[in-house]
Write an enzyme that holds these catalytic residues in place. Structure first.
Site, PDB file in Angstrom:
ATOM      1  N   ASP A 130      -9.227 -10.154  -5.958  1.00 42.78           N
ATOM      2  CA  ASP A 130      -7.471 -11.169  -6.046  1.00 42.78           C
ATOM      3  C   ASP A 130      -7.011 -11.644  -5.552  1.00 42.78           C
ATOM      4  OD1 ASP A 130      -7.319  -8.039  -6.464  1.00 42.78           O
ATOM      5  OD2 ASP A 130      -5.164  -8.708  -7.225  1.00 42.78           O
ATOM      6  N   ASP A 150      -5.362 -11.467   2.741  1.00 46.73           N
ATOM      7  CA  ASP A 150      -4.890 -10.618   1.503  1.00 46.73           C
ATOM      8  C   ASP A 150      -5.879 -10.921   0.706  1.00 46.73           C
ATOM      9  OD1 ASP A 150      -4.733  -8.678   0.029  1.00 46.73           O
ATOM     10  OD2 ASP A 150      -2.088  -9.483   0.141  1.00 46.73           O
ATOM     11  N   GLU A 156      -5.887  -6.122  -7.928  1.00 41.19           N
ATOM     12  CA  GLU A 156      -4.661  -4.520  -6.896  1.00 41.19           C
ATOM     13  C   GLU A 156      -3.215  -5.066  -6.635  1.00 41.19           C
ATOM     14  OE1 GLU A 156      -3.287  -3.760  -2.888  1.00 41.19           O
ATOM     15  OE2 GLU A 156      -4.034  -5.591  -3.986  1.00 41.19           O
ATOM     16  N   GLU A 171      -8.027  -4.745   4.023  1.00 39.60           N
ATOM     17  CA  GLU A 171      -6.530  -4.793   3.876  1.00 39.60           C
ATOM     18  C   GLU A 171      -5.829  -4.946   6.164  1.00 39.60           C
ATOM     19  OE1 GLU A 171      -4.496  -6.122   1.192  1.00 39.60           O
ATOM     20  OE2 GLU A 171      -5.045  -4.888  -0.273  1.00 39.60           O
ATOM     21  N   HIS A 213       1.443 -13.975   0.975  1.00 37.90           N
ATOM     22  CA  HIS A 213       2.023 -14.370   0.036  1.00 37.90           C
ATOM     23  C   HIS A 213       3.111 -15.150   0.331  1.00 37.90           C
ATOM     24  CE1 HIS A 213       1.290  -9.644  -2.315  1.00 37.90           C
ATOM     25  NE2 HIS A 213       0.353 -10.527  -1.640  1.00 37.90           N
TER      26      HIS A 213
END
Length: 374
Positions: free
Chosen positions: A71, A101, A133, A161, A347
């Site tokens: 996700d 990510d 996640e 990650e 993000h």
């Protein structure tokens, strides 16, 4: 397919957290099957989301897990200079939502599959790809619970990650919760006839600030920044107009905990105070949004030594953000973080990963396969 081509496919699936991931799961499963690898799809309780687990190599011995989430966070924010769900290559950078990510790690692992499938593996490599996640590690616990029937007890789990391909041994735990308090609406000129939900919540807010101040005084774990557990009020929503008694108020809290501290316990005093509001006539709802434990791997743990040898870099002691690694460790599986890209790019608009980072990660996975073949 090469890792860059695979990343292009993965980014093209808008597998936003909290939505169906059927398309990306089906594509990964089909890709693995094309190389003779059977994948198990593990539907979650939501009904439209699944984890995926696969094994390369023997099933009757212990091996290593390569773990990543499928996700991504939404890409509705402004600032993107191209379609976030269409990979764009420019000057050695690959732009797209999830490129760092963490679909970059997934692409690197899948790019290594042809070589891994051809290796005489004496120990298996397991792929553990999760969902949601980004909503507080909601998907992976369902997969971890199934591991005893899927494989022998693993020797360790590598959570990919973004870490600049430098292993990380520890991170903080996290818990988040939403408090909703409902009172009784009315005209502000007659507060005696209403029940002000914001006033009711005020005591809980004051306590949260006090708890945050208390935690700053320790205990301490100096590998983290800051070196103590923390608590914050993230959102407060309530009221309609200045002259209407607020009928409801909603607050979200978050706690981050150093090793050995249960993050959910940091929120427990707030819940106790909130529950007491029922005696004043308020309707109180406390909803746990997410919770995962801290990760703490010993400096000379075999998994840490292995990653240092594979990457040529000494592992970092800790980071303050969280991952699924703590959940694997809580299940009795040593875990460590190591993946391509940098967390600072995640993000954000125009998220990207370097082609060289992608290929370096694939090389590490292939080197791990060679170790498991020796």
């Amino acid at each position: 397919m090469q890792a860059v081509e695979i990343l292009e496919k993965l980014v093209g699936f808008p597998s936003v957290v909290g939505t169906s991931n059927a398309d990306i799961v089906a594509w990964i499963r089909g890709y693995l099957q094309s190389h003779g690898i059977a994948a198990t799809v593990l539907p979650g309780p939501e009904g439209d989301r699944s984890n995926l687990f696969a094994t390369i190599g023997p099933m009757d011995v212990s091996g290593y897990i390569l773990s990543g989430h499928m996700d991504v966070v939404p890409a509705a924010e402004g600032g993107w200079t191209s379609d976030p769900f269409r990979l764009r290559a420019e000057a050695g950078r690959l732009y797209g939502r999830g490129a760092t990510d963490m679909k970059g790690f997934l692409a690197a692992v899948l790019g290594a599959i042809p070589k891994l499938a051809a290796m005489p593996l004496r120990r298996p490599l397991h792929l553990a790809f999760s969902y949601d996640e980004e909503a507080g590690c909601r998907g992976v616990p369902h997969m971890i619970a199934r591991l005893p029937e899927l494989c022998r007890q693993p020797l360790g789990a590598i959570i990919g990650e973004p870490s600049g391909m430098r292993a990380i041994r520890a991170h903080k735990g996290k818990a988040a919760a939403r408090l909703t308090v409902r009172g009784r609406s009315g005209h502000s000129s007659r507060p005696d006839q209403g029940l002000n939900a914001i006033h009711g919540v005020a005591g809980v807010l004051t306590q949260a600030v006090a708890e945050a101040d208390r935690l700053a005084g320790g205990p301490f774990e100096h590998v983290f920044e800051p070196p103590y557990s923390s608590l914050q009020i993230g959102t407060v929503k309530g009221g309609q107009a200045i002259n209407i008694i607020p009928e409801s108020c909603e607050v979200e809290f978050e706690a981050r905990a150093i090793s050995g501290v249960d993050p959910a316990e940091l929120l427990a005093p707030l819940r106790k105070t909130a529950d007491a509001l029922a005696a004043q006539g308020f309707e109180v709802e406390w909803q746990e949004l997410s919770a995962y434990p801290a990760l703490s791997l010993e400096p000379r743990a075999p998994l840490a030594t292995l990653l240092e040898e594979l990457t040529g870099l000494e592992p970092l002691p800790a980071v303050s953000y969280g991952t699924e690694a703590g959940l694997f460790q809580r299940a009795g599986i040593d875990a460590i973080i190591c993946g391509p890209g940098e967390i600072g790019r995640a993000h954000k608009p125009d998220e990207y990963i370097l082609v060289d980072e992608l290929l370096a990660c694939q090389a590490m996975v292939e080197a791990l396969g060679a170790r498991c073949s020796a």
